[in-house]
Scaffold this motif. Structure first.
Motif, PDB file in Angstrom:
ATOM      1  N   ALA A  44      41.807  46.971  34.495  1.00  0.00           N
ATOM      2  CA  ALA A  44      42.418  45.855  35.213  1.00  0.00           C
ATOM      3  C   ALA A  44      41.701  45.608  36.535  1.00  0.00           C
ATOM      4  O   ALA A  44      41.416  44.456  36.901  1.00  0.00           O
ATOM      5  CB  ALA A  44      43.899  46.135  35.458  1.00  0.00           C
ATOM      6  N   ALA A  45      41.411  46.676  37.274  1.00  0.00           N
ATOM      7  CA  ALA A  45      40.714  46.524  38.548  1.00  0.00           C
ATOM      8  C   ALA A  45      39.329  45.919  38.345  1.00  0.00           C
ATOM      9  O   ALA A  45      38.872  45.089  39.150  1.00  0.00           O
ATOM     10  CB  ALA A  45      40.603  47.875  39.251  1.00  0.00           C
ATOM     11  N   GLU A  46      38.668  46.319  37.263  1.00  0.00           N
ATOM     12  CA  GLU A  46      37.344  45.769  36.946  1.00  0.00           C
ATOM     13  C   GLU A  46      37.433  44.269  36.659  1.00  0.00           C
ATOM     14  O   GLU A  46      36.613  43.469  37.139  1.00  0.00           O
ATOM     15  CB  GLU A  46      36.775  46.510  35.733  1.00  0.00           C
ATOM     16  N   LEU A  47      38.426  43.865  35.880  1.00  0.00           N
ATOM     17  CA  LEU A  47      38.598  42.444  35.549  1.00  0.00           C
ATOM     18  C   LEU A  47      38.928  41.622  36.785  1.00  0.00           C
ATOM     19  O   LEU A  47      38.402  40.519  36.967  1.00  0.00           O
ATOM     20  CB  LEU A  47      39.693  42.280  34.497  1.00  0.00           C
ATOM     21  N   VAL A  48      39.798  42.147  37.621  1.00  0.00           N
ATOM     22  CA  VAL A  48      40.168  41.428  38.842  1.00  0.00           C
ATOM     23  C   VAL A  48      38.967  41.294  39.767  1.00  0.00           C
ATOM     24  O   VAL A  48      38.728  40.232  40.356  1.00  0.00           O
ATOM     25  CB  VAL A  48      41.333  42.140  39.552  1.00  0.00           C
TER      26      VAL A  48
END
Length: 313
Positions: free
Chosen positions: A241-245
């Motif tokens: 999720a952090a990577e996508l954000v």
């Protein structure tokens, strides 16, 4: 079954690196493969180099993986267990660090001690490893040579400095039990990272991969890794999720939640805030600002391309 400890090009993932756009202006990161005979214990080596303006500092935060590290820096070589929370380091001036990212469970093997899985464990490497027949002086000298080579830009020499110490300790402390356990743990972690089970996999699915029961898998991870299989699943989803954000701060968070296996945005927000200390929305705002600042700096020729060109995370 495919080989568990596969070799190949080191990952280019930024999973776990908080605000990677800001990181690109703070330091260079290079990743290197371990010696083949250490691949069961070592996932990879990494080198961080930085050269900040006088009076400036940069703090990097990392969302930990379920891995321990052996780290050589200016003040010595140290063993770092799985952090109990976020890990941060503030950089000043110029310098370099060599790290060895161990495979989950490998630190218990190298220390020959069940307490190696204690969260937040930090020990001088000389004390931790000398009992295996390697002297404290040997370990300290390896750390000094590794840091000097890393500062000089010779990453291969930095890795070569610590490899004999790791090899000597591994040769004395591998056991039949560890030879059985580490591949099973690696198989489970590999299935999670590769997305083999789909984004909504549960602990029971991981137990099936390991060919054991849920309870047995939980005991295995408690005794050898120091975190639970549930922790591994949740942390991987937060990393994704952090990577996508970070890659697209404007992406709807409901889409992010669905992409990484959450039933709704609220559950993502809970796990995300628990791991990072901020909400996904606040993190998106931070990443957007960092991406804009990086783009402006690169347009003006002020980006730290000399540092990040060959070592982008």
């Amino acid at each position: 079954m495919r080989q568990v400890f596969e070799r190949g090009n080191p990952t280019a993932s930024t999973h776990g690196l908080v605000d990677p756009a800001a990181a690109r202006r703070g330091f260079a990161l290079v990743r290197l493969e371990p010696a083949p005979d250490l691949a069961d214990l070592v996932e990879r080596h990494w080198v961080v180099r930085w050269d900040l303006p006088r009076g400036a500092e940069f703090t990097q935060v990392v969302i930990p993986h379920p891995n321990a590290n052996v780290v050589a820096e200016a003040d010595g070589l140290a063993v770092h267990g799985v952090p109990g929370g976020l890990f941060s380091r503030t950089l000043r001036g110029s310098g370099a660090v060599l790290g060895t990212k161990l495979r989950p469970g490998a630190l218990r093997v190298l220390l020959d001690d069940p307490s190696a899985v204690r969260p937040g464990l930090v020990l001088p490497a000389g004390i931790a490893l000398a009992a295996a027949g390697v002297t404290t002086d040997d370990v300290d000298e390896a750390g000094r040579r590794a840091v000097a080579a890393a500062r000089a830009g010779d990453d291969a020499a930095a890795v070569a400095a610590v490899t004999p110490v790791l090899r000597a300790v591994a040769g004395r402390r591998r056991t039949r039990r560890s030879a059985d356990v580490l591949p099973r743990i690696a198989r489970v972690l590999g299935a999670v990272v590769a997305g083999e089970l789909g984004p909504d996999a549960g602990v029971g699915d991981l137990a099936a991969v390991a060919g054991t029961t849920t309870r047995s898998l939980q005991r295995l991870f408690a005794g050898w890794v120091g975190v639970s299989p549930k922790w591994v699943l949740q942390r991987h989803r937060v990393h994704l999720a952090a990577e996508l954000v970070a890659a697209d701060p404007g992406r709807p968070l409901a889409d992010v939640a669905a992409a990484v296996g959450y039933y709704d945005q609220a559950h993502l927000s809970t796990d995300f805030a628990r791991a990072l200390g901020v909400s996904p929305a606040a993190y998106a705002k931070r990443c957007a600002a960092s991406r804009a600042a990086l783009a402006e700096a690169l347009d003006r020729g002020l980006g730290r391309a000399d540092l990040v060109g060959a070592g982008r995370a």
